[in-house]
Design a protein around this motif. Structure first.
Motif, PDB file in Angstrom:
ATOM      1  N   ARG A   1       0.834  -1.262   0.037  1.00 17.39           N
ATOM      2  CA  ARG A   1      -0.292  -0.145  -0.294  1.00 17.39           C
ATOM      3  C   ARG A   1       0.886   1.454   0.282  1.00 17.39           C
ATOM      4  O   ARG A   1       2.203   1.616   0.551  1.00 17.39           O
ATOM      5  N   GLN A   2       0.532   2.224  -0.578  1.00 21.15           N
ATOM      6  CA  GLN A   2       0.837   3.258  -0.938  1.00 21.15           C
ATOM      7  C   GLN A   2       0.129   4.545  -0.457  1.00 21.15           C
ATOM      8  O   GLN A   2      -0.748   4.669  -1.853  1.00 21.15           O
ATOM      9  N   THR A   3       0.648   5.812   0.550  1.00 19.57           N
ATOM     10  CA  THR A   3      -0.296   6.736   0.405  1.00 19.57           C
ATOM     11  C   THR A   3      -0.099   7.814   0.583  1.00 19.57           C
ATOM     12  O   THR A   3       1.286   7.903   0.903  1.00 19.57           O
ATOM     13  N   ILE A   4      -0.467   8.374  -0.021  1.00 16.13           N
ATOM     14  CA  ILE A   4       0.009   9.390  -0.730  1.00 16.13           C
ATOM     15  C   ILE A   4       0.348  10.922   0.489  1.00 16.13           C
ATOM     16  O   ILE A   4      -1.629  10.965   0.717  1.00 16.13           O
ATOM     17  N   TYR A   5       0.482  11.838   0.261  1.00 12.90           N
ATOM     18  CA  TYR A   5       0.579  12.853   1.432  1.00 12.90           C
ATOM     19  C   TYR A   5       1.540  13.998   0.343  1.00 12.90           C
ATOM     20  O   TYR A   5       2.292  13.833  -0.490  1.00 12.90           O
ATOM     21  N   GLU A   6       0.781  15.481   0.907  1.00 11.14           N
ATOM     22  CA  GLU A   6       1.210  16.439  -0.435  1.00 11.14           C
ATOM     23  C   GLU A   6       1.180  17.713   0.766  1.00 11.14           C
ATOM     24  O   GLU A   6       2.530  17.992   0.868  1.00 11.14           O
ATOM     25  N   ASP A   7       0.073  18.449   1.031  1.00  6.01           N
ATOM     26  CA  ASP A   7       0.303  19.590   1.211  1.00  6.01           C
ATOM     27  C   ASP A   7      -0.302  19.291   3.269  1.00  6.01           C
ATOM     28  O   ASP A   7      -0.518  20.732   3.822  1.00  6.01           O
ATOM     29  N   GLY A   8      -0.060  18.568   3.502  1.00  7.91           N
ATOM     30  CA  GLY A   8      -0.242  17.793   5.056  1.00  7.91           C
ATOM     31  C   GLY A   8      -1.986  17.408   5.430  1.00  7.91           C
ATOM     32  O   GLY A   8      -2.214  17.249   6.598  1.00  7.91           O
ATOM     33  N   SER A   9      -2.702  17.249   4.153  1.00  7.93           N
ATOM     34  CA  SER A   9      -4.036  16.749   4.188  1.00  7.93           C
ATOM     35  C   SER A   9      -3.313  15.733   5.487  1.00  7.93           C
ATOM     36  O   SER A   9      -4.708  14.931   6.388  1.00  7.93           O
ATOM     37  N   LEU A  10      -2.446  14.328   5.005  1.00 12.55           N
ATOM     38  CA  LEU A  10      -2.886  13.628   6.062  1.00 12.55           C
ATOM     39  C   LEU A  10      -2.154  13.332   7.170  1.00 12.55           C
ATOM     40  O   LEU A  10      -2.892  12.202   7.866  1.00 12.55           O
ATOM     41  N   SER A  11      -1.872  14.383   8.066  1.00 15.35           N
ATOM     42  CA  SER A  11      -2.223  15.130   8.708  1.00 15.35           C
ATOM     43  C   SER A  11      -3.089  14.698   9.308  1.00 15.35           C
ATOM     44  O   SER A  11      -3.429  14.364  10.519  1.00 15.35           O
ATOM     45  N   ASN A  12      -4.468  14.927   9.118  1.00 11.17           N
ATOM     46  CA  ASN A  12      -5.309  14.753   9.917  1.00 11.17           C
ATOM     47  C   ASN A  12      -6.367  13.780   9.961  1.00 11.17           C
ATOM     48  O   ASN A  12      -7.487  13.463   9.158  1.00 11.17           O
ATOM     49  N   LEU A  13      -5.908  12.776   8.843  1.00 13.17           N
ATOM     50  CA  LEU A  13      -5.714  11.723   7.475  1.00 13.17           C
ATOM     51  C   LEU A  13      -7.664  11.973   7.078  1.00 13.17           C
ATOM     52  O   LEU A  13      -8.420  11.151   6.128  1.00 13.17           O
ATOM     53  N   SER A  14      -7.252  13.402   6.812  1.00 12.63           N
ATOM     54  CA  SER A  14      -8.690  13.569   5.564  1.00 12.63           C
ATOM     55  C   SER A  14      -8.363  12.996   3.348  1.00 12.63           C
ATOM     56  O   SER A  14      -8.693  13.045   3.116  1.00 12.63           O
ATOM     57  N   SER A  15      -6.972  12.787   3.311  1.00  8.71           N
ATOM     58  CA  SER A  15      -6.849  12.383   1.907  1.00  8.71           C
ATOM     59  C   SER A  15      -6.062  10.786   2.761  1.00  8.71           C
ATOM     60  O   SER A  15      -5.983  10.227   1.425  1.00  8.71           O
ATOM     61  N   ILE A  16      -6.750   9.834   3.943  1.00  8.95           N
ATOM     62  CA  ILE A  16      -6.086   8.583   3.944  1.00  8.95           C
ATOM     63  C   ILE A  16      -6.772   7.535   2.590  1.00  8.95           C
ATOM     64  O   ILE A  16      -6.016   6.794   2.638  1.00  8.95           O
ATOM     65  N   ALA A  17      -7.530   7.587   2.214  1.00 12.04           N
ATOM     66  CA  ALA A  17      -8.164   7.231   1.208  1.00 12.04           C
ATOM     67  C   ALA A  17      -7.255   7.030  -0.156  1.00 12.04           C
ATOM     68  O   ALA A  17      -7.558   5.562  -0.937  1.00 12.04           O
ATOM     69  N   ASP A  18      -6.938   7.844  -0.410  1.00 12.10           N
ATOM     70  CA  ASP A  18      -5.782   8.072  -1.475  1.00 12.10           C
ATOM     71  C   ASP A  18      -4.577   7.095  -1.898  1.00 12.10           C
ATOM     72  O   ASP A  18      -3.557   7.277  -1.004  1.00 12.10           O
ATOM     73  N   GLY A  19      -4.580   6.882  -2.326  1.00 14.18           N
ATOM     74  CA  GLY A  19      -3.718   5.497  -2.860  1.00 14.18           C
ATOM     75  C   GLY A  19      -3.401   4.625  -3.799  1.00 14.18           C
ATOM     76  O   GLY A  19      -4.008   3.622  -3.870  1.00 14.18           O
ATOM     77  N   LEU A  20      -2.644   3.651  -3.927  1.00 10.87           N
ATOM     78  CA  LEU A  20      -1.993   2.912  -4.574  1.00 10.87           C
ATOM     79  C   LEU A  20      -1.425   1.155  -3.335  1.00 10.87           C
ATOM     80  O   LEU A  20      -1.500   0.806  -2.677  1.00 10.87           O
ATOM     81  N   ASN A  21      -2.811   0.301  -4.191  1.00 10.75           N
ATOM     82  CA  ASN A  21      -2.817  -0.910  -3.636  1.00 10.75           C
ATOM     83  C   ASN A  21      -2.979  -2.418  -4.492  1.00 10.75           C
ATOM     84  O   ASN A  21      -3.372  -2.006  -5.327  1.00 10.75           O
ATOM     85  N   GLY A  22      -2.103  -3.193  -4.173  1.00  7.85           N
ATOM     86  CA  GLY A  22      -1.309  -3.874  -4.971  1.00  7.85           C
ATOM     87  C   GLY A  22      -1.339  -5.019  -4.237  1.00  7.85           C
ATOM     88  O   GLY A  22      -0.985  -5.313  -3.221  1.00  7.85           O
ATOM     89  N   LEU A  23      -1.779  -6.413  -5.154  1.00 10.32           N
ATOM     90  CA  LEU A  23      -1.466  -7.964  -4.657  1.00 10.32           C
ATOM     91  C   LEU A  23      -0.629  -8.432  -5.722  1.00 10.32           C
ATOM     92  O   LEU A  23      -1.258  -9.372  -6.548  1.00 10.32           O
ATOM     93  N   ARG A  24       0.539  -8.914  -5.756  1.00 12.99           N
ATOM     94  CA  ARG A  24       1.404 -10.072  -6.398  1.00 12.99           C
ATOM     95  C   ARG A  24       1.633 -11.281  -6.014  1.00 12.99           C
ATOM     96  O   ARG A  24       1.868 -12.271  -4.712  1.00 12.99           O
ATOM     97  N   PHE A  25       1.555 -12.305  -6.743  1.00 12.49           N
ATOM     98  CA  PHE A  25       1.652 -14.229  -6.627  1.00 12.49           C
ATOM     99  C   PHE A  25       2.883 -13.939  -7.446  1.00 12.49           C
ATOM    100  O   PHE A  25       2.957 -14.131  -9.433  1.00 12.49           O
ATOM    101  N   LYS A  26       3.805 -14.721  -7.110  1.00 13.70           N
ATOM    102  CA  LYS A  26       5.290 -14.206  -8.223  1.00 13.70           C
ATOM    103  C   LYS A  26       5.485 -16.099  -7.856  1.00 13.70           C
ATOM    104  O   LYS A  26       5.590 -16.331  -6.564  1.00 13.70           O
ATOM    105  N   ARG A  27       5.524 -16.266  -8.949  1.00 15.86           N
ATOM    106  CA  ARG A  27       6.154 -18.168  -9.195  1.00 15.86           C
ATOM    107  C   ARG A  27       7.188 -17.819  -8.293  1.00 15.86           C
ATOM    108  O   ARG A  27       8.410 -17.657  -8.770  1.00 15.86           O
TER     109      ARG A  27
END
Length: 472
Positions: free
Chosen positions: A273-299
């Motif tokens: 999971r990569q959670t974006i932060y830019e100008d301080g919105s993440l400090s009060n968790l107002s932008s916590i929904a924004d980001g990249l989620n990944g699940l990889r299965f590698k043989r």
């Protein structure tokens, strides 16, 4: 440019004439011819380090040479380096060096100077949509960097806890300015740093990762603002993200990353999971929904009794629609409308040479349909979106197959919404097989298409050849 193309074709034709006793010298040569509609489909050019043209049919040639560190060499000091020359012919022909760097390592610490391909963040590196803050979508820029080339043990002789860091400063060149005393400045820089911690070692089935990366585009504050900070003083504000004049110096962007890796008998499972932060919105968790989620299965292990094998499956989901909410108010301390990848000072936004530095899904407006574009002072008119992505790597005997499929829903920006939301699908299928003449070679064919209302509908057929290996 003609001399550069002749040099490149000579290198492509005679890659084995070089000779060295050191098997850490590696060469890679490629030719690619593409027939395309007027705009190249998304997954042919995205995450290709700014090498593939975005407009129409083209012929592309690449030749690279690199010296790797020798993992079996006990020397404390080692050196490395690399160069990649690229030439393409099409609507806008060009020739340039993509990579051009030299590096030195003292134990686990590396110093690198020059242009070098790099990505930032915990994610898959091959099938991904692209890391949010710094992906493989842009041409490398010149920088000086100190880093660890691998995870380094915190406890001597025990890899249960390790760390990895980087710290760099680079030069992006001149930039158009959208606010301030001037309309253009000659010097804009990119500051970058990261720190990641890993819990678990090679013998452990479970490894946990956590860390952050922080990037700042800045420079020429004294010219842009009345009473602007001198460069030496501004750098202090850039590094530590200190407030200045009701804002911050430069354009800040980064991600806070967490990941887990489970090493089973036949498969490696990687969740991140990569959670974006830019100008301080993440400090009060107002932008916590924004980001990249990944699940990889590698043989890990391939059955000797199977002709067809699925080697890697990647599922990703990206969400950038929140951006701290729709309100921005200094008085109440509400800092929403983060407006990812746009900036009120630097018109180029989060880009270098017109290519997005971060996830390519937030693209320059020059690639969108004409009815979705607006002011030329904006880098993008679409940074509020969500997208589903699948990547598959499979093989049948010696033939390798790669598939990428992305479906996005795009909402524009808070300032200019798309109504209704715009749907987009981008597809890529690549098939590659070895051929045995003049040593080991590989031929490949790719089919790509864009379908939807964000980009012009496009298709392309691409044929390629590559040859690579260590020079003996």
């Amino acid at each position: 440019m003609r001399n550069s193309i002749i040099l490149l074709l000579s290198w492509l034709t005679f890659p084995n004439l070089a000779y060295s006793q050191d098997s850490t010298f590696f060469f890679d040569t490629r030719l690619q011819g593409t027939l395309s509609t007027p705009q190249t489909p998304f997954w042919l050019y995205a995450n290709q380090n700014g090498v593939v043209p975005v407009k129409g049919s083209f012929l592309l040639a690449q030749a690279s040479f690199q010296r790797f560190y020798n993992p079996n060499n006990p020397r404390f000091f080692q050196w490395g380096g690399g160069a990649e020359l690229v030439a393409n012919g099409g609507k806008q022909s060009s020739a340039f060096f993509s990579d051009l760097f030299i590096s030195g390592r003292a134990g686990p610490i590396e110093l690198s100077i020059g242009q070098r391909k790099d990505v930032m963040g915990l994610a898959d590196s091959v099938l991904t949509m692209g890391s949010v803050a710094m992906s493989s979508n842009f041409r490398p820029y010149p920088k000086i960097q100190i880093s660890t080339s691998r995870f380094v043990n915190l406890l001597p002789g025990n890899d249960i806890l390790s760390f990895k860091f980087s710290y760099s400063d680079g030069l992006l060149g001149g930039a158009d300015i959208g606010y301030g005393n001037v309309s253009w400045v000659p010097d804009v820089y990119l500051h970058q740093k990261s720190l990641y911690i890993k819990l678990g070692g090679r013998r452990h089935k479970l490894n946990l990762y956590a860390g952050f990366n922080h990037q700042v585009m800045w420079g020429s504050e004294q010219k842009i603002f009345s009473g602007g900070l001198p460069t030496s003083e501004a750098y202090n504000y850039v590094v530590f993200g200190k407030p200045w004049a009701g804002s911050r110096v430069g354009n800040h962007l980064g991600t806070i990353d967490v990941a887990g890796e489970w090493k089973a008998k036949n498969w490696n499972i990687f969740l991140y999971r990569q959670t974006i932060y830019e100008d301080g919105s993440l400090s009060n968790l107002s932008s916590i929904a924004d980001g990249l989620n990944g699940l990889r299965f590698k043989r890990i292990k391939k059955s000797p009794y199977q002709n067809f094998t699925i080697n890697t499956v990647l599922l990703e989901f990206i969400y950038t629609k929140n951006q701290g909410g729709s309100d921005f108010d200094f008085g109440t301390g509400t800092f929403g409308r983060d407006n990812y990848f746009n900036h009120y000072v630097y018109n180029q936004g989060w880009s270098y040479r017109h290519m997005t530095l971060g996830t390519p899904l937030i693209a320059p407006q020059s690639l969108f349909r004409k009815n979705l574009t607006s002011s030329g002072a904006l880098f993008t008119t679409n940074n509020r979106l969500y997208a589903y992505h699948i990547g598959i790597d499979a093989s049948w005997k010696q033939v390798n197959m790669l598939f990428k499929g992305t479906r996005s829903t795009n909402f524009g920006t808070y300032q200019s919404e798309f109504r209704p939301a715009v749907q987009q699908t981008s597809l890529l299928l690549k098939v590659e097989a070895p051929v045995h003449f003049w040593g080991e070679n590989f031929l490949n064919v790719s089919l790509a298409a864009d379908l939807g209302k964000l980009y012009p509908n496009s298709t392309a057929l691409s044929l390629g050849w590559r040859k690579s290996g260590f020079i003996k």
